[in-house]
Design a protein around this motif. Sequence first.
Motif, PDB file in Angstrom:
ATOM      1  N   ILE A  47       4.660  -4.444  55.083  1.00 43.68           N
ATOM      2  CA  ILE A  47       3.366  -3.799  55.356  1.00 43.68           C
ATOM      3  C   ILE A  47       2.288  -4.816  55.691  1.00 43.68           C
ATOM      4  CG2 ILE A  47       3.888  -1.893  53.785  1.00 43.68           C
ATOM      5  CD1 ILE A  47       1.844  -3.232  51.822  1.00 43.68           C
ATOM      6  N   VAL A  74       2.655   0.308  57.713  1.00 45.39           N
ATOM      7  CA  VAL A  74       4.073  -0.017  57.550  1.00 45.39           C
ATOM      8  C   VAL A  74       4.640  -0.547  58.869  1.00 45.39           C
ATOM      9  CG1 VAL A  74       6.355   0.883  56.984  1.00 45.39           C
ATOM     10  CG2 VAL A  74       4.335   1.716  55.747  1.00 45.39           C
ATOM     11  N   HIS A  97      -1.855  -5.146  54.942  1.00 40.10           N
ATOM     12  CA  HIS A  97      -2.937  -4.576  54.140  1.00 40.10           C
ATOM     13  C   HIS A  97      -4.026  -5.626  53.967  1.00 40.10           C
ATOM     14  CE1 HIS A  97      -4.975  -2.040  51.242  1.00 40.10           C
ATOM     15  NE2 HIS A  97      -5.014  -3.053  50.398  1.00 40.10           N
ATOM     16  N   THR A 157       3.815   0.653  64.162  1.00 37.22           N
ATOM     17  CA  THR A 157       3.513   0.798  62.734  1.00 37.22           C
ATOM     18  C   THR A 157       3.171   2.240  62.390  1.00 37.22           C
ATOM     19  OG1 THR A 157       1.190   0.284  63.095  1.00 37.22           O
ATOM     20  CG2 THR A 157       2.653  -1.567  62.591  1.00 37.22           C
TER      21      THR A 157
END
Length: 553
Positions: free
Chosen positions: A133, A123, A135, A89
């Motif tokens: 993504i 990401v 979050h 990521t």
Amino acid sequence: MYKKVLLTSAIVLPMTMTSIHAQSSQGIITASSLNARSGASTSYSIKFVLHKGDKVNIITFSNGWYKITTDNNKTGWVSSKYVEVQNTTTIKYVSASSLNMRKGPSTSYSVITTLTKGEEVEVISEENGWAKINHNSKTGYVSSKYLSDEKPVKITIKYVNADSLNVREGAGTSYKILGTYNHGDEVKVVSIDGNWAKIQYKDGYAYISNKYLSNEKPVTVTIKYVKADTLNIREGAGTSYKILGTYKKGQEVKVVSIDGDWAKIQYENGYAYISNKYLVDKMPTDSENDNKDNNVVGDVIINENLSYSFDAMVDYEYKLSQQGYNRIKANLSTNNQNSTKYLQATREDLSKYLNPQTFSTNANGRLQFLKIDKYREGITASELNAFFNKYCKSNSVFINKGQAFIDAAKKHNLDVSYLVAASMVETGYGSSTLAQGVEVPGENGEKVKVYNFFGISAFDGTAVPSASQYAYKKGWTTVDKTIEGSAKWLSTNYIHSTKYKQNTLYKMRWSYNTGHQYATDVSWAHIIAKVMNNIIPYYDNSVSLEFLIPNYK
């Protein structure tokens, strides 16, 4: 985290190749041996063989096959079912003011949450303009074009609340001055570290003192002057409101607004009200005192021939002006703006204030040229105390300090009218923070009150602390000691300096080719002279005043 890619009959893969960006580019071989072929099917020739545990970089995906490269730069196609994808990521930041995070990679999918500018996201992969993504423990998709590799700078708008504020190359007064801001100017603050603010400045960044910034835009003030002998300052706009203090004739008032007979003014740390009918646009002394001859019998005028021309002097000072060292209030400039903010002095402004003929023809202006490098008898302590009682507020530290001024002037051979006048102007007639005294820690940890009347060693951003520390080192722990110490400092550095010999107000303010000038305000000498003109009448008629008028080549 490792994710095994499983392909089942329920999955329909596109026939076209789809690019997979570097965010999910690494894989590990899971078969004991795996052929790497020249194309994406078993019909293509074998280029080389991989073994279990080998790491590869995944370039593209097509119909169950990965195009890969190895660490030794071999390229081939392998069956995706024998590759375990390692998700690498990348941290990115939201660059839009708001950004929808969706359940799938298109606007047809429902919104999971909305992200705001500057938020950090993890990401996982990017494909066809969409980023997958993580979050806040949620996984979703956002438009890739609204993500940035760098965290957006969060700007806070603040305003300058000083008359002028230096913009510096670094966070300290030792750094080069890049320019100045004026009172009320908008500043874009990037970050604040202690007493210094990092700001956006032109095409880059710079630093200014955070102490002189406020969150709200300062109000525009108009300078007026009191024409009554005394004028009450009230809590509200009416005579029924509490009296907070008084102004005396000639004192400057900062008017915020006017409503009928009452003016709202800036007062101490807030606002107050005074009767507008006792205010005028110009100081009474401009008309009453400027032409009133307060000089005593036996005045001596000395013309001092200079080795340089008036034009050369103006040119030199204009260069300093362009560097920010000559400033003028807008309402005094040739630009004639009704504002108290300081501007760069123009060549016309400098020509006016540098020209001896502008001021030497009247009593008040002529005091700029009074020789102040000698003590003159003729003013008593009681007379100075009467002056303090007339012009100072009741809390002024100078009340009844006439003898202290006389002793200091006599000890350091200074004109006492100058020493008193300069002290009045520098301290707001004895009411400024440094004049009232500031407590600092002593050697044993106890609090010691110190005074500093001329802001000596008051640096940008740390004015009160730095000036207080200087005062403590000098032992200025009483008003009397500070009066004497200030006189010594003025005498040594300016008036009796063997190098500069600045023995008039004019010479202290203007010094050709040395840069050793006491103030940046072009009207400074005129301001001090006005106060001196209120003290000169106390001199006995037997005292002779000597004036040194410059005569340019």
